[in-house]
Design an enzyme around this catalytic site. Structure first.
Site, PDB file in Angstrom:
ATOM      1  N   GLN A   1     -41.893 -84.503  46.611  1.00  0.00           N
ATOM      2  CA  GLN A   1     -40.802 -85.443  46.347  1.00  0.00           C
ATOM      3  C   GLN A   1     -40.002 -84.942  45.145  1.00  0.00           C
ATOM      4  O   GLN A   1     -40.578 -84.639  44.098  1.00  0.00           O
ATOM      5  CB  GLN A   1     -41.368 -86.838  46.058  1.00  0.00           C
TER       6      GLN A   1
ATOM      7  N   TYR B   1     -48.878 -87.129  58.662  1.00  0.00           N
ATOM      8  CA  TYR B   1     -47.920 -86.360  57.835  1.00  0.00           C
ATOM      9  C   TYR B   1     -48.256 -86.504  56.347  1.00  0.00           C
ATOM     10  O   TYR B   1     -47.398 -86.826  55.522  1.00  0.00           O
ATOM     11  CB  TYR B   1     -46.476 -86.828  58.059  1.00  0.00           C
TER      12      TYR B   1
ATOM     13  N   ASN C   1     -49.734 -86.900  48.591  1.00  0.00           N
ATOM     14  CA  ASN C   1     -48.931 -87.706  47.677  1.00  0.00           C
ATOM     15  C   ASN C   1     -49.268 -89.192  47.774  1.00  0.00           C
ATOM     16  O   ASN C   1     -49.602 -89.838  46.771  1.00  0.00           O
ATOM     17  CB  ASN C   1     -47.446 -87.469  47.979  1.00  0.00           C
TER      18      ASN C   1
ATOM     19  N   GLU D   1     -52.306 -83.477  58.622  1.00  0.00           N
ATOM     20  CA  GLU D   1     -51.182 -82.653  58.160  1.00  0.00           C
ATOM     21  C   GLU D   1     -51.274 -81.305  58.876  1.00  0.00           C
ATOM     22  O   GLU D   1     -52.360 -80.721  58.947  1.00  0.00           O
ATOM     23  CB  GLU D   1     -51.236 -82.464  56.641  1.00  0.00           C
TER      24      GLU D   1
ATOM     25  N   ASP E   1     -45.165 -91.222  57.020  1.00  0.00           N
ATOM     26  CA  ASP E   1     -43.993 -90.743  56.282  1.00  0.00           C
ATOM     27  C   ASP E   1     -43.482 -89.516  57.036  1.00  0.00           C
ATOM     28  O   ASP E   1     -43.688 -88.378  56.620  1.00  0.00           O
ATOM     29  CB  ASP E   1     -44.387 -90.391  54.844  1.00  0.00           C
TER      30      ASP E   1
ATOM     31  N   CYS F   1     -37.281 -91.051  55.377  1.00  0.00           N
ATOM     32  CA  CYS F   1     -36.187 -90.381  54.681  1.00  0.00           C
ATOM     33  C   CYS F   1     -34.906 -90.436  55.511  1.00  0.00           C
ATOM     34  O   CYS F   1     -33.893 -89.867  55.118  1.00  0.00           O
ATOM     35  CB  CYS F   1     -36.551 -88.926  54.368  1.00  0.00           C
TER      36      CYS F   1
ATOM     37  N   GLU G   1     -34.331 -93.240  50.697  1.00  0.00           N
ATOM     38  CA  GLU G   1     -35.628 -93.452  51.328  1.00  0.00           C
ATOM     39  C   GLU G   1     -35.775 -94.952  51.596  1.00  0.00           C
ATOM     40  O   GLU G   1     -35.329 -95.788  50.798  1.00  0.00           O
ATOM     41  CB  GLU G   1     -36.762 -92.991  50.410  1.00  0.00           C
TER      42      GLU G   1
END
Length: 357
Positions: free
Chosen positions: A179, A207, A212, A228, A290, A315, A349
């Protein structure tokens, strides 16, 4: 001057109006000095390198090079190192010859990684000069050219983010996704933790990147199964999990589509077995997603409809709205927010919490 964040909130409210008429929370950013990643062209003039950006700020709207000394949106540590870097390489042709780009990766923790990019092969002489430069500036340096990457000491930085009174340490790898706005990132993480609440069941995260959201969300659940596809991101996440003693998280190196196949019993994956993961052992109540700008594929959306709650960070509010046309068939939105990740731009976002009807 119009309130851009309010405009973002109004736009999201309009997009999700068929499914939600409540308030949209707003999380602002510092107006300047907020960006932790920055990339500049290196422009050579009269034998000296300068920073440059491309701009279309002219009557013809043509793409032109603009030489700069600094850039107002970059974090103060990047702004401080920019003139020092140019001063340190002044007159050193080993470091400046065919140098055409520079990338900065800064952190709130104080770590700094600088990548120097060249239109030539890098040799031992360059490496020696770059090591001296790294020592002088107190930063990590990487050299890149076509099909070449020279890591002098490490290709990552360690970030520290505070969420709900806890500090989490993350590994952020050069070239990997992170980010760009650390202050807004902390607000996003806190919002997600608040949306999650306290649970005695399990979380599925798709994801997950470098972990994070995974780390702070793990405090809210009995177990976390995260996925991921990027090998480097998985490695960074595994380091962060160990560093923060989050021992209730397991990561599967699968895409969202592959995980959907595994959950539906369509395929078996050796990568799940190697990670010691049996998806049937999880009692998943909540899913956190995300996704990339393209949103979530149809099969994964159908799988998500089977869970009680979905926390969705986006996003791209347009693809979020499109995905909600499916998710709203089984769930209702109970919470919504916008996060000003990129002040002064049309990018924003968004976050929504969905609960099954």
């Amino acid at each position: 001057m119009p309130n851009v964040l309010q405009q973002h909130a109004d736009k999201l409210k309009q997009l999700i109006a068929p499914h939600y008429q409540g308030e949209v929370e707003q999380f602002a950013s510092p107006s300047d000095a907020y960006r932790m990643r920055a990339e500049f062209r290196v422009w050579h003039q009269e034998g000296k390198p300068y920073y440059a950006v491309y701009t279309t700020d002219n009557p013809e709207g043509k793409r032109q090079v603009q030489i700069i000394d600094s850039w107002p949106i970059v974090h103060e540590s990047i702004a401080a190192i920019m003139p020092k870097l140019l001063a340190a390489v002044a007159g050193n042709t080993v470091l400046t010859h065919k140098w055409f780009q520079v990338e900065f990766l800064a952190t709130l923790s104080g770590d700094m990684l600088i990548t120097l990019v060249y239109h030539r092969a890098l040799d031992a002489e360059w490496e020696a000069a770059a090591r001296a430069l790294a020592a002088e500036l107190g930063v990590y340096i990487i050299g890149r050219s076509r099909k070449q990457k020279i890591v002098l000491s490490q290709d990552y930085v360690t970030e520290a983010l505070n969420v709900a009174g806890r500090t989490y340490r993350y590994r952020q790898i050069e070239g990997g996704f992170t980010q760009p706005n650390a202050w807004v990132c902390e607000k996003m993480l806190a919002w997600a933790v608040d949306a999650a609440g306290d649970n005695d069941r399990d979380l599925l995260e798709l994801y997950c990147g470098n972990g994070n959201f995974t780390l702070p969300l793990s405090r809210c659940f009995r177990q976390v199964l995260a996925t991921e596809i990027s090998k480097t991101s998985v490695q960074a996440a595994e380091w962060s999990i160990a560093e923060n003693s989050c021992d209730n998280i397991k990561i599967a190196r699968l895409s969202a589509e592959e995980l959907t196949e595994a959950m539906n019993g369509v395929r078996e994956f050796r990568r799940l077995q190697e990670a010691g993961i049996n998806v049937a052992e999880y009692d998943i109540s909540t899913v956190f997603v995300d996704p990339p700008r393209a949103g979530i594929d149809d099969d994964t959306l159908k799988m998500l409809q089977g869970f009680e709650r979905i926390i969705y960070i986006s996003c791209n509010p347009l693809t979020l709205a499109d995905n909600l046309n499916t998710l709203a068939q089984t769930h209702r939105i109970t919470k919504a927010a916008v996060f000003d990740q990129f002040p002064h731009t049309h990018h924003v976002e968004a976050g929504v919490l969905l609960e099954r009807v």
